[in-house]
Design a protein around this motif. Structure first.
Motif, mmCIF file in Angstrom:
data_model
loop_
_atom_site.group_PDB
_atom_site.id
_atom_site.type_symbol
_atom_site.label_atom_id
_atom_site.label_comp_id
_atom_site.label_asym_id
_atom_site.label_seq_id
_atom_site.Cartn_x
_atom_site.Cartn_y
_atom_site.Cartn_z
ATOM 1 N N ASN A 82 23.906 -30.774 51.779
ATOM 2 C CA ASN A 82 23.480 -29.527 52.422
ATOM 3 C C ASN A 82 22.506 -28.800 51.503
ATOM 4 O O ASN A 82 22.843 -28.474 50.362
ATOM 5 C CB ASN A 82 24.689 -28.635 52.708
ATOM 6 C CG ASN A 82 25.664 -29.271 53.672
ATOM 7 O OD1 ASN A 82 25.269 -29.818 54.691
ATOM 8 N ND2 ASN A 82 26.954 -29.193 53.342
ATOM 9 N N MET A 83 21.321 -28.549 52.023
ATOM 10 C CA MET A 83 20.278 -27.864 51.260
ATOM 11 C C MET A 83 20.076 -26.464 51.819
ATOM 12 O O MET A 83 20.198 -26.235 53.027
ATOM 13 C CB MET A 83 18.973 -28.641 51.319
ATOM 14 C CG MET A 83 19.027 -30.031 50.735
ATOM 15 S SD MET A 83 19.193 -30.008 48.932
ATOM 16 C CE MET A 83 17.665 -29.225 48.454
ATOM 17 N N SER A 120 19.316 -24.422 46.632
ATOM 18 C CA SER A 120 20.647 -24.920 46.277
ATOM 19 C C SER A 120 20.973 -26.166 47.079
ATOM 20 O O SER A 120 20.457 -26.374 48.183
ATOM 21 C CB SER A 120 21.720 -23.844 46.525
ATOM 22 O OG SER A 120 21.806 -23.529 47.901
ATOM 23 N N MET A 121 21.849 -26.971 46.506
ATOM 24 C CA MET A 121 22.257 -28.208 47.158
ATOM 25 C C MET A 121 23.731 -28.443 46.855
ATOM 26 O O MET A 121 24.194 -28.220 45.739
ATOM 27 C CB MET A 121 21.427 -29.386 46.646
ATOM 28 C CG MET A 121 21.800 -30.723 47.268
ATOM 29 S SD MET A 121 20.808 -32.098 46.628
ATOM 30 C CE MET A 121 21.350 -32.127 44.923
ATOM 31 N N SER A 130 27.992 -28.437 43.441
ATOM 32 C CA SER A 130 26.797 -27.735 43.929
ATOM 33 C C SER A 130 25.896 -27.395 42.751
ATOM 34 O O SER A 130 26.360 -27.143 41.639
ATOM 35 C CB SER A 130 27.166 -26.466 44.691
ATOM 36 O OG SER A 130 27.793 -25.535 43.836
ATOM 37 N N VAL A 131 24.598 -27.410 43.040
ATOM 38 C CA VAL A 131 23.577 -27.088 42.045
ATOM 39 C C VAL A 131 22.612 -26.096 42.674
ATOM 40 O O VAL A 131 22.208 -26.265 43.844
ATOM 41 C CB VAL A 131 22.819 -28.346 41.584
ATOM 42 C CG1 VAL A 131 21.753 -27.967 40.548
ATOM 43 C CG2 VAL A 131 23.775 -29.373 41.009
ATOM 44 N N LEU A 175 31.530 -26.740 40.129
ATOM 45 C CA LEU A 175 32.330 -27.880 40.563
ATOM 46 C C LEU A 175 33.693 -27.343 40.983
ATOM 47 O O LEU A 175 34.433 -26.783 40.177
ATOM 48 C CB LEU A 175 32.480 -28.889 39.427
ATOM 49 C CG LEU A 175 33.127 -30.235 39.767
ATOM 50 C CD1 LEU A 175 32.303 -30.996 40.780
ATOM 51 C CD2 LEU A 175 33.303 -31.061 38.502
ATOM 52 N N ALA A 176 34.030 -27.504 42.274
ATOM 53 C CA ALA A 176 35.310 -27.029 42.816
ATOM 54 C C ALA A 176 36.177 -28.223 43.190
ATOM 55 O O ALA A 176 35.690 -29.191 43.790
ATOM 56 C CB ALA A 176 35.081 -26.136 44.026
ATOM 57 N N ASN A 177 37.442 -28.174 42.824
ATOM 58 C CA ASN A 177 38.370 -29.273 43.092
ATOM 59 C C ASN A 177 39.662 -28.728 43.688
ATOM 60 O O ASN A 177 40.079 -27.612 43.368
ATOM 61 C CB ASN A 177 38.733 -30.020 41.800
ATOM 62 C CG ASN A 177 37.518 -30.567 41.080
ATOM 63 O OD1 ASN A 177 37.159 -31.714 41.240
ATOM 64 N ND2 ASN A 177 36.896 -29.724 40.244
ATOM 65 N N ASN A 178 40.292 -29.530 44.496
ATOM 66 C CA ASN A 178 41.680 -29.278 44.874
ATOM 67 C C ASN A 178 42.358 -30.603 45.184
ATOM 68 O O ASN A 178 41.704 -31.583 45.569
ATOM 69 C CB ASN A 178 41.789 -28.297 46.044
ATOM 70 C CG ASN A 178 41.417 -28.931 47.367
ATOM 71 O OD1 ASN A 178 40.428 -29.640 47.473
ATOM 72 N ND2 ASN A 178 42.212 -28.668 48.396
#
Length: 887
Positions: free
Chosen positions: A487-488, A534-535, A561-562, A611-614
């Motif tokens: 997703n951009m 963003s991406m 995401s960046v 960086l999101a984690n679950n």
């Protein structure tokens, strides 16, 4: 002579047969009934001052207007003009309803008499029940006249707004006046079970209004006490009524004798009220409180409380003499959304003297003693529907810190925004691609913000250093996908800032050996713009286990995401001045110190990485009948964030901010951990240098970290065959936040900060017994929170905060409960604010004892009083206040 003897013998035989049949035939009960009727007519019920023969003879029309019935028999005696009803007798006339064992209606004089009946064992039953309008009486017997509406009542039992009234003799004058003789009043239920009552020799009762009496004294367990009054007033109305609030008489160690919480209650309207109360101490200290509640159904409602205390300690002229003045204002207001869907007004105000909760000696403020901040906000919002719609809001906010004595005030904040517009959106098709997803919006904000010491509150210098300004922004963005999974988003933002003042630096002046800074009043503005890209994507990873395992699978969700940001340099807003005697040149902008910042000097190009984690798992239920797998959250969040500045001369990488959260024990315990990781090293002087810390053997330095957790559990969590639905309903009920002394003062909604013993008038309501019997379980609950903060910016290795707070309650019996709240500061090696509580349910009374055994707030409070709000002023309260000299 024989004939006379024959009649004599026949008469004797008749009476003997009648007696024999009365013993053997069921119809003999009729004779017993006649005996009761005869005896009832002979009693003083028929010998009252209302003499029947003094009334004019009337036509027997009443008999045609009443409805009646009875189980055993209904008999009309035309000769006596009376109607006899026996056994479960009922009679109805207009708004009058009468039920009794026996009823006699004299329709010649329009009077009715009712009483009980006896069974074969002589036990009386079927007590009369008389109802008229909202009044209900349950006597042993009564006599009532339908014309005069007067009645005589013996041994009546009446319930009046939570109070039970028992009177040996009652004379009903009319629908609104009853005269009582030898009566008893209690809120403890039935007189046979009541733990106390007030004995009234003579009195006057107005149903749903009041009871006014002569000499009255209290009986406890049928034993007279010296608690007596020459006259008394008992309110029995169900409606709000104005009246005096009886004060609490007590003694203080520091302030002498006192009258507390006395005043007057004003029932101004069904929509609002006002309570004015105050305290007075013999050493000259005093306090004043004004509380009001208002509510307009389906429109708005709220509460307003204003409190002021003038506190004196010691004797004037002695070294320990001190005097202080504190005040506090609390206001909550909410609007019903149904009243006006497109507008809203709300308020949550809590402001005053920063140390109000620390200085106040009122027990109501004990739960807020540990609160260091006071927060207030008032807001109004309005939505203008249309295409596009416009939202507008006006806010006022204030935050006070009791430790620093600082106040941050924003008065007002104006915000307006226009709905996002898609100018190239198709009318009938969904948006696709870069072009169709282009959108823009308009936002504006204006503020007047100031920071000052609380000593300047409501004084002239309050807004001396205030900052003012207005900001406009137009964000433009679009989004699209690349390679199907990424997703951009591209964006641009235009910003314009208006300010009423600017600054100007003059060149170095040798006469003052410095630079003069001037403040120039007048409108000015600057404009900036920036770009961003963003991406992001989402990656799933699943690990499956064998079917016989309880854990079937574990899924890891990863969201990287960046983002990139770019902004030009706005050099045109910068000037130069000579800074020192050597002719040093320094750049500055006239918008320096503005409310919304200043335009940037030099280009900006940066990158953000997150960086999101679950982690989740699917497990089998322990219940074999359940076929569906249960989803369990292993790690709620695990987030990492950092950034990189392409144009920075040094320290290009930002510190890594890491945070994680885990829910344990069926989400009853939450653990939140956060840390700041610096990639750069320190030199020998512990100063940050532009070198990576990897040379020291570790990739990052932990510069800051925190841990917060809390858990609440009770005996219900260990019970068998728990009903989950009931538990959920109880939890939902606990989450309801009413206006009370804890939350309105900014404190916690639990008892970790302690609980107040002195109840507000709204809290003085009867409490039902929660546990009628125990069998093998003793109800209890425990609640704790733990907080840990770590600082290591310059290798100081310091735990700035390391504390555990806990509270708990145990119901030893259905009537006895003990509880407490405390904590331990592991850094300072001492206990925090500690409170012990003892409560005894005395049915119609309650007994409370609160004790703070140590610290500067060391004190205790004892209370015993009637639970019913109607008689809440009948109480005894004794306390020892904290010694303010220890603070």
């Amino acid at each position: 002579m024989q004939t006379k003897s024959f009649y004599t013998v026949s008469l004797l035989m008749f009476f003997w047969l009648s007696t024999l049949l009365a013993q053997t035939h069921p119809d003999s009960l009729v004779i017993y009934k006649k005996e009761i009727v005869s005896e009832l007519e002979k009693t003083n019920i028929l010998n009252d001052s209302i003499v029947p023969d003094t009334l004019n003879k009337k036509e027997p029309t009443l008999l045609d207007k009443v409805k009646y019935k009875a189980t055993d028999y209904v008999r009309i005696n035309r000769k006596e003009n009376k109607l006899y009803l026996y056994d479960n007798a009922e009679l109805y006339y207009q708004d009058i309803e009468l039920k009794a064992g026996i009823i006699i209606l004299d329709y010649a004089v329009n009077e009715v008499t009712a009483g009980r009946i006896a069974d074969s064992l002589g036990n009386l039953s079927q007590i009369p029940n008389f109802k008229q309008n909202n009044s209900e009486v349950n006597p042993d017997s009564l006599r009532f006249n339908f014309d005069s509406k007067k009645a005589l009542i013996w041994n009546s039992k009446t319930a009046e707004s939570g109070m039970n009234v028992f009177a040996a003799f009652t004379k009903k004058e009319n629908d609104s006046v009853y005269y009582l003789k030898d009566a008893k009043v209690t809120t403890g239920g039935d007189l046979d079970k009541a733990s106390y009552y007030f004995r009234i020799r003579k009195g006057k009762m107005v149903p749903n209004g009041k009871i006014v009496t002569g000499f009255t004294n209290m009986y406890i367990a049928d034993i007279p006490t010296p608690i007596a009054l020459p006259f008394a007033y008992f309110p029995t109305t169900q409606n709000q009524q104005s009246g005096f609030i009886f004060p609490t008489i007590g003694e203080s160690n520091n302030r002498g004798y006192s009258l507390q919480n006395g005043g007057y209650y004003l029932a101004l309207s069904k929509f609002y009220d006002l309570s004015l109360t105050g305290d007075y101490y013999s050493n000259g200290s005093y306090g004043f409180r004004a509380d009001t509640k208002y509510r307009l159904m389906y429109n708005f409602g709220g509460n307003l409380s204003m409190r002021f205390e003038n506190l004196i300690s010691g004797e004037r002229g002695l070294p320990d003499y001190s005097k202080s003045t504190v005040f506090n204002v609390r206001w909550t207001h909410s609007k019903d959304p149904k009243a006006s869907p497109n507008s809203n007004f709300s308020a949550s105000v809590n402001f005053g003297t920063s140390d109000y909760f620390r200085q106040s000696v009122n027990q109501l403020n004990s739960p807020n003693f540990l609160n260091n901040t006071l927060s207030s906000s008032v807001s109004y919002s309005k939505r203008f529907p249309g295409s596009p719609s416009v939202n507008m809001s006006m806010n006022a906010n204030m935050n006070q810190n009791s430790s620093t004595k600082s106040v941050n005030l924003t008065l007002p904040t104006f915000q307006a925004s226009m709905e996002r517009i898609y100018p190239f959106q198709p009318k009938t098709k969904p948006k696709k691609g870069i072009f169709q997803n282009i959108n823009f919006q308009y936002n504006t904000t204006a503020q007047n913000r100031t920071t000052f010491n609380d000593s300047l509150l409501f004084k002239k210098g309050m807004f001396k250093d205030a900052k003012r300004g207005m900001q406009h922004s137009i964000p433009l963005s679009t989004n699209f996908k690349i390679f199907k999974h990424f997703n951009m988003s591209a964006s641009a933002n235009y910003r314009e800032v208006w300010t009423p003042t600017t600054v100007r630096y003059n060149n170095y002046d040798p006469r003052i050996d410095g630079v003069v800074k001037d403040t120039i009043k007048g409108f000015d503005a600057f404009r900036t713009y920036s770009f961003g890209l963003s991406m992001g994507t989402t990656v799933y990873g699943t690990l499956n286990f064998k079917p016989e395992k309880r854990i079937q699978s574990v899924r890891h969700t990863l969201r990287p995401s960046v983002s990139f940001g770019n902004a030009p340099s706005f050099d045109r807003y910068y000037d130069e001045y000579i800074d020192d005697i050597d002719g040093g040149i320094r750049q500055y902008t006239r918008f320096e110190g503005g409310l919304y910042g200043a335009p940037s000097l030099g280009k900006s190009k940066s990158m953000g990485i997150s960086l999101a984690n679950n982690f989740e798992a699917k497990v089998k239920s322990r219940d074999s009948t359940e076929t569906e797998l249960k989803k369990v959250q292993l790690i709620k969040t695990l987030n990492l964030n950092t950034g990189y500045n392409f144009l920075a001369d040094s320290f290009k990488w930002s510190a890594v901010r890491a945070s994680t959260g885990v829910d344990l024990f069926n989400k009853k315990m939450a653990i939140n951990i956060a840390a700041t990781l610096d990639p750069y090293a320190l030199d020998d002087n512990n100063v940050r240098i532009d070198e990576f810390n990897i040379k020291n053997g570790t990739l990052f330095r932990v510069t800051r970290a925190s841990l917060n957790t809390g858990y609440k559990f009770s005996s219900k969590d260990f019970g068998k065959n728990k009903d989950k639905k009931e538990d959920e309903e109880e939890e939902e009920e606990e989450e309801i936040d009413y206006f009370n002394e804890r939350t309105s003062g900014g404190g916690r909604d639990d008892d970790l900060f302690g609980a107040n013993i002195s109840k507000t008038r709204e809290e003085e309501e009867e409490e039902a017994t929660k546990y009628p019997s125990y069998r093998t379980e003793v109800p209890w609950n425990i609640n704790f929170t733990y907080s840990l903060s770590y600082n290591n910016n310059r290798k100081q290795n310091d735990f700035s905060n390391n504390s555990l707070m806990f509270s708990g309650d145990i119901d030893l019996t259905p009537k006895w409960s003990i509880g407490g709240s405390s904590g331990f500061d592991f850094k300072n090696h001492g206990f925090t604010y500690t409170q012990l509580r003892f409560n005894r349910d005395l049915d119609s009374w309650r007994l409370d004892f609160s004790w703070v055994p140590f610290s500067s707030r060391a004190s205790w409070n004892f209370f015993i009083g009637i639970k019913s709000t109607m008689l809440s002023d009948i109480k005894y309260e004794k306390n020892r206040e904290p010694d303010r000299r220890l603070r």
